[in-house]
Structures are given as C-alpha cells and as structure tokens.
Design a protein around this motif. Structure first.
Motif, PDB file in Angstrom:
ATOM      1  N   THR A  90       0.611  -0.949   0.213  1.00  0.00           N
ATOM      2  CA  THR A  90      -0.703  -0.106  -0.246  1.00  0.00           C
ATOM      3  C   THR A  90       0.602   1.367   0.234  1.00  0.00           C
ATOM      4  O   THR A  90       0.439   2.336  -1.228  1.00  0.00           O
ATOM      5  CB  THR A  90      -0.999   0.246   1.395  1.00  0.00           C
ATOM      6  N   LEU A  91       2.070   1.366   0.897  1.00  0.00           N
ATOM      7  CA  LEU A  91       3.160   2.544   1.161  1.00  0.00           C
ATOM      8  C   LEU A  91       3.779   2.524  -0.414  1.00  0.00           C
ATOM      9  O   LEU A  91       3.819   3.719  -0.778  1.00  0.00           O
ATOM     10  CB  LEU A  91       3.675   2.231   2.254  1.00  0.00           C
ATOM     11  N   VAL A  92       3.874   1.703  -0.384  1.00  0.00           N
ATOM     12  CA  VAL A  92       4.789   1.996  -1.596  1.00  0.00           C
ATOM     13  C   VAL A  92       3.924   2.211  -2.988  1.00  0.00           C
ATOM     14  O   VAL A  92       4.393   3.014  -3.988  1.00  0.00           O
ATOM     15  CB  VAL A  92       5.704  -0.085  -2.425  1.00  0.00           C
ATOM     16  N   GLY A  93       3.332   1.701  -3.254  1.00  0.00           N
ATOM     17  CA  GLY A  93       2.246   1.908  -4.317  1.00  0.00           C
ATOM     18  C   GLY A  93       1.431   3.129  -4.100  1.00  0.00           C
ATOM     19  O   GLY A  93       1.059   4.026  -5.296  1.00  0.00           O
ATOM     20  N   SER A  94       0.902   3.354  -2.751  1.00  0.00           N
ATOM     21  CA  SER A  94       0.494   4.897  -2.697  1.00  0.00           C
ATOM     22  C   SER A  94       1.704   5.793  -3.328  1.00  0.00           C
ATOM     23  O   SER A  94       1.447   6.791  -4.125  1.00  0.00           O
ATOM     24  CB  SER A  94       0.042   5.236  -1.327  1.00  0.00           C
ATOM     25  N   SER A  95       2.916   5.612  -2.860  1.00  0.00           N
ATOM     26  CA  SER A  95       4.386   6.400  -3.210  1.00  0.00           C
ATOM     27  C   SER A  95       4.445   6.677  -4.483  1.00  0.00           C
ATOM     28  O   SER A  95       4.386   7.789  -5.400  1.00  0.00           O
ATOM     29  CB  SER A  95       5.219   6.377  -2.431  1.00  0.00           C
ATOM     30  N   ALA A  96       4.151   4.988  -5.531  1.00  0.00           N
ATOM     31  CA  ALA A  96       4.108   5.248  -6.684  1.00  0.00           C
ATOM     32  C   ALA A  96       3.427   6.129  -7.372  1.00  0.00           C
ATOM     33  O   ALA A  96       3.734   6.599  -8.671  1.00  0.00           O
ATOM     34  CB  ALA A  96       4.857   3.569  -7.668  1.00  0.00           C
ATOM     35  N   LEU A  97       2.739   5.832  -6.512  1.00  0.00           N
ATOM     36  CA  LEU A  97       1.762   6.851  -7.635  1.00  0.00           C
ATOM     37  C   LEU A  97       1.249   8.473  -7.545  1.00  0.00           C
ATOM     38  O   LEU A  97       1.528   9.228  -8.790  1.00  0.00           O
ATOM     39  CB  LEU A  97      -0.067   6.325  -7.206  1.00  0.00           C
ATOM     40  N   VAL A  98       1.801   8.492  -6.767  1.00  0.00           N
ATOM     41  CA  VAL A  98       2.008  10.299  -6.148  1.00  0.00           C
ATOM     42  C   VAL A  98       3.281  10.630  -7.348  1.00  0.00           C
ATOM     43  O   VAL A  98       3.197  12.127  -7.839  1.00  0.00           O
ATOM     44  CB  VAL A  98       1.735  10.305  -4.402  1.00  0.00           C
ATOM     45  N   LEU A  99       4.110  10.254  -7.427  1.00  0.00           N
ATOM     46  CA  LEU A  99       5.646  10.205  -7.362  1.00  0.00           C
ATOM     47  C   LEU A  99       5.199  10.360  -9.237  1.00  0.00           C
ATOM     48  O   LEU A  99       5.812  10.595 -10.330  1.00  0.00           O
ATOM     49  CB  LEU A  99       6.838   9.363  -7.830  1.00  0.00           C
TER      50      LEU A  99
END
Lengths: 273, 239
Positions: A131-140
């Motif tokens: 979740t955290l990696v996915g959300s970070s990738a999405l925002v980036l």
C-alpha cells in the motif's frame, strides 16, 4: 523438534488461510483507498487550496517530508483495515468452531496462537508495504506527469523520512494487531470482536482526551498514533507530548500487556464452540 | 482387559449446570465403543474433555496410557470429529486438510490418502462452502483420519449422510477396527450402532447408566433391539 517447531507449523498452516478472498479484499481495500486518499491530498495541495487542515501539508509539500505527508494521510485507515483483518481472523476461529480442529492437532495453545499471529501480522505487514509503496509510486507518477518538482522527496533525506515513517507505521500496526488479538480472545465472536475493537479505536480515547488530555496521551491508540506522527512536521503530527522515546516505551508496554492478556485468557479458556 | 480410554470420577460444570457428573468409564482397545445417551446427557462434553478442549472440574482420565493433562502425549495419535464438522468455507477441502496437515506435521501424501478414502478426491479443489451436508461430514471424517490415528473419536459421523453414505461409513469403521484401531463412537443412530459396536456406554445426565459388551447388553432381554433396551434403561433410570 525444537521449541519453535510448533510455532513454525502454526505459522505455515495459517499462511494457507491467507488465500481466502476476504483477506485479499481487505488488502485490496487498504491499497485502493490509500491510493485514493493520497491522490486527493496531492490534488488538493497542487490546486492551491488553503485552510487550517491543508496549510501544514502545503508547507511540507516541497520538502523532504512532502511525500510521506501525502501518503501518511491514509495511515489511520491502514491501521483500521489491519485491525479488522486480524481481529476478524482470530475471532472467526470461535465463530466457525475451527479451534477444536486446530487444538486437537496442536494442543500447545500459546505456540499455536503465536504462530497464527505471526502469520497474520506478516500478511498485514506485506499489505501495508504494498500500500505505501503503491501510494508513493502513484503520487510520484502523477507529480512527474504534471511536472511537479519531487527531487526533495527522492533525496537521501526524503528516503530516510520514508523509511522512518514506514518503521513507525509498522510498530503502530503491530500494536493494533495485538489489540485485535486480545479483543478476539476475550469476545470469542467475529462480529462482536470487530465491533468492540473498532469502537475502542474510534471513540473512547478521543472522548477521554477531551476531558483528561494529560492522562489520555498514555492510552494505547494515542501512543501508537504518536509513533508515525513523530516523523511528520510538528504542525501535521500528531507529535507525542511526552516525547518520542517515552511514547515508544509506552507503546511497547501496551503491546506486552496485550500479548500477556491474550495468552493468559486463551490458555485457560474452555473451547465450547 | 486393556483400555484405550479410562476416566475416573470425571466432572464438568457450566455454571450451575452439571454436564458430566463423576463419570467413570473404560473403552477397551481395538473395539468400536458406542457412546449413547439423550440430548444433553453430556456426550459431547465428555468428548471435549477427552480432547483437552475443556478442562475438568474434578476427576482424571487416561487416554492411550497418557494422563488427560498431557495432551501432547496422546493427541498426535488421536483423530476426532466433534459435533458438526467445522471448516473454512471459502477454502477447498484440500486446503482445509493442508491447514491441519501443516499444523500436525503430516506429509501432503496423507491429505491425498484421506481424500481418496472418503471419496472426495474429485471435488477436493472446490470450496467447502458449496458442499452438501453429507460431503462435509465425509470431509470431517477425513480430517479425523489425517494423523492415521490409533484412537478415533467420532461424534455423530453419519449425521446428514444418505443411506449409501451410512453404509460406506459402517464399512469404513469395520475396516478401521480390523486395522487394530479403537473407535469411540457417539451416535443417535442406534440401529447402526447395533450393527458395529462391540462395547456400549450409555450416558444420562452426565453419569454412565451402563458400560460393557454390546452383546451382553442385548442378551439381557433376548430379541429386544438396542433401541428398546436403551429406552427401557433410560426410563428405569428416570423413575
């Protein structure tokens, strides 16, 4: 056979149950909702919105804390989903009467519960990480597409902040998982256990904090939330008024109490379901 | 006579309710022992006591030569089906069995073997939630057989089975006895018990009204069925 063999067997046995659709539904909800919250927060900041809630996020946005401030807006939701997954899974062994199958095959109750909890916590940990990696990738990704400067987020300081946030969120997640275990062991029914655990996380500590702020800072959910909150800018928080080290020690003490309480209760319980 | 299960004054109370009341019984090794009694007579609580799921308030028991307090000493050699079989409904029969096999440290070949034995191999990959009552019952028996037990404790194994299933279960129990296993069988199907049981224990209000050879129980009134003898004994005790 060593003393850890039964724990390892219980752990491997519990991992098989992770194949259930309900588990993936929980993990998927965590991922999709967190990504959505992060996206909304990013959009709100970049749209130039102002206000008491958004201003601290806007100030943190261009700094090394910008990324974690955005994805961290969903941290309470992640914790709540993890709490539901763990509590429902432990309590379901009573509701589905499956403890009797498990305890005939492994009568050492504490090792069985320990192995089960390790597997459940691994599942929610992996879910949180994705979740955290996915959300970070999405925002980036969105930031990159819109030409928003993100160099500070991916700098050494930014990555250190991300890891600090991850580690503290992990501690918080372990804490609520252990609270979920205790609630399940004491209530012994899925609906009641999830209801009681959610109600406790969402309601009483907040009410007590309004009338007794000094004492409520030591309560479990508040101390758990202080840990990841300490990584954010002070005006985003929540920052531990007692200091990070004291909050960490209090959180570890609560975790110990939850484990001890669960083990003492489960060891003596009659399995009538 | 060598006993596989022996209890001495075993008692269990739930609040003010006495479920098992100073129960002293013995189950001879290598027999099929029928365990009968009306609803609420304490059969399931006795089984739970023997499996270490509930703790006795008084008394003691020895199972496979081990005291009740040492579950680890006997449970690995015991298979059990307690009340209605319990499963993870969204998981397949194979995964449900794998969960127990991993927990008990049994090889996956045992899972295949017991699925074959209860004739569920063809549907082993289907979620158990979609199974009929009879299929669930057969899976429960498969779970009990997973450790290749010396002692099998079965609580209503024929519940929900069609006539063919009941006949298959009867044959399976006889085969298991021929292999030297002891079967402690709680059932309301007295006609079935009459056909397979070597030993009988009749329970009422937590106490044993009768225990001994099944033949001797029936021979007390030649020509009477087990059902008739059971009802006569029960009425006599309740007078």
């Amino acid at each position: 056979m060593t003393a850890l063999t039964p724990v390892l067997r219980a752990f491997r046995s519990e991992l098989l149950k992770s194949r259930r659709l309900s588990m993936f539904a929980g993990a998927g909800t965590m991922l999709v909702a967190s990504g959505f919250f992060s996206y909304l927060t990013f959009k709100q900041i970049t749209s130039g919105a102002t206000g008491r809630e958004i201003d601290p996020l806007t100030h943190a946005f261009p700094t090394s804390l910008g990324l974690i401030t955005i994805i961290g807006q969903a941290r309470a939701f992640i914790i709540v989903v993890a709490l539901i997954i763990v509590t429902a899974n432990v309590a379901a062994e009573w509701s589905q009467s499956t403890w009797r199958n498990l305890l005939v095959r492994e009568p050492r109750r504490l090792r069985l519960l320990a192995g089960k909890m390790l597997a459940l916590m691994l599942f929610v940990l992996v879910s949180m990480t994705v979740t955290l990696v996915g959300s970070s990738a999405l925002v980036l990704g969105i930031a990159g597409a819109q030409g928003v400067e993100t160099a500070a987020w991916t700098s050494t300081a930014g990555l250190s902040a991300w890891l600090a946030f991850f580690g503290n969120e992990l501690l918080s997640l372990i804490g609520v998982s252990l609270l979920g275990m205790l609630t399940a062991v004491l209530t012994r029914a899925t609906g009641v256990a999830v209801g009681v655990a959610l109600a406790y996380v969402l309601v009483p500590e907040g009410i007590i904090a309004m009338v007794w702020n000094e004492g409520s800072r030591w309560f479990p959910i508040r101390t758990f939330s202080f840990l990841p909150g300490s990584v954010f800018p002070p005006d985003v928080g929540p920052v531990a008024p007692q200091g990070y080290t004291a909050a960490l020690l209090a959180a570890l003490l609560w975790m110990t109490v939850f484990v001890a309480g669960s083990f003492v209760a489960f060891r003596r319980q009659d399995i009538n379901a | 006579m060598q006993y596989c299960i022996e209890t001495h004054g075993l008692s269990k109370h739930f609040g003010k309710v006495t479920a098992v009341d100073g129960l002293t019984i013995g189950v001879p090794t290598g027999t099929i022992a029928g365990f009968i009694g009306p609803n609420g007579s304490g059969k399931t609580t006795t089984i739970r006591l023997l499996l270490g799921l509930v703790r006795p308030d008084a008394g003691s028991a020895t199972i496979l030569g081990q005291p009740l307090t040492n579950g680890l000493g006997y449970l690995p050699r015991v298979g059990a089906l307690v009340e209605a079989p319990a499963f993870y409904p969204s998981l397949s029969a194979r995964t449900n069995l794998d969960v127990l096999a991993r927990l008990g440290g049994y090889p996956s070949s045992r899972v295949r073997a017991v699925l074959d034995l209860v004739e569920l191999s063809d549907r082993a990959g289907d979620p158990v939630g979609g199974y009929s009552l009879g299929m669930k019952q057969r899976l429960g028996v498969a779970m009990a057989l997973l450790p290749d037990p010396v002692l099998l404790i079965l609580d209503e194994p024929a519940n929900g089975l069609d006539p063919l299933g009941i006949i298959a279960t009867r044959d399976l129990l006889r085969r298991l006895r021929e292999q030297g296993k002891t079967i402690f069988l709680s059932s309301h199907l007295l006609g079935e018990l009459e056909q397979v049981a070597d030993w009988l224990i009749v329970l009422d209000r937590g106490k044993a009204l009768y225990q001994g050879a099944a033949r001797a129980f029936l021979d007390q009134h030649p020509g009477a069925s087990l059902e008739e003898r059971f009802l006569t004994l029960l009425k006599g005790a309740q007078r």
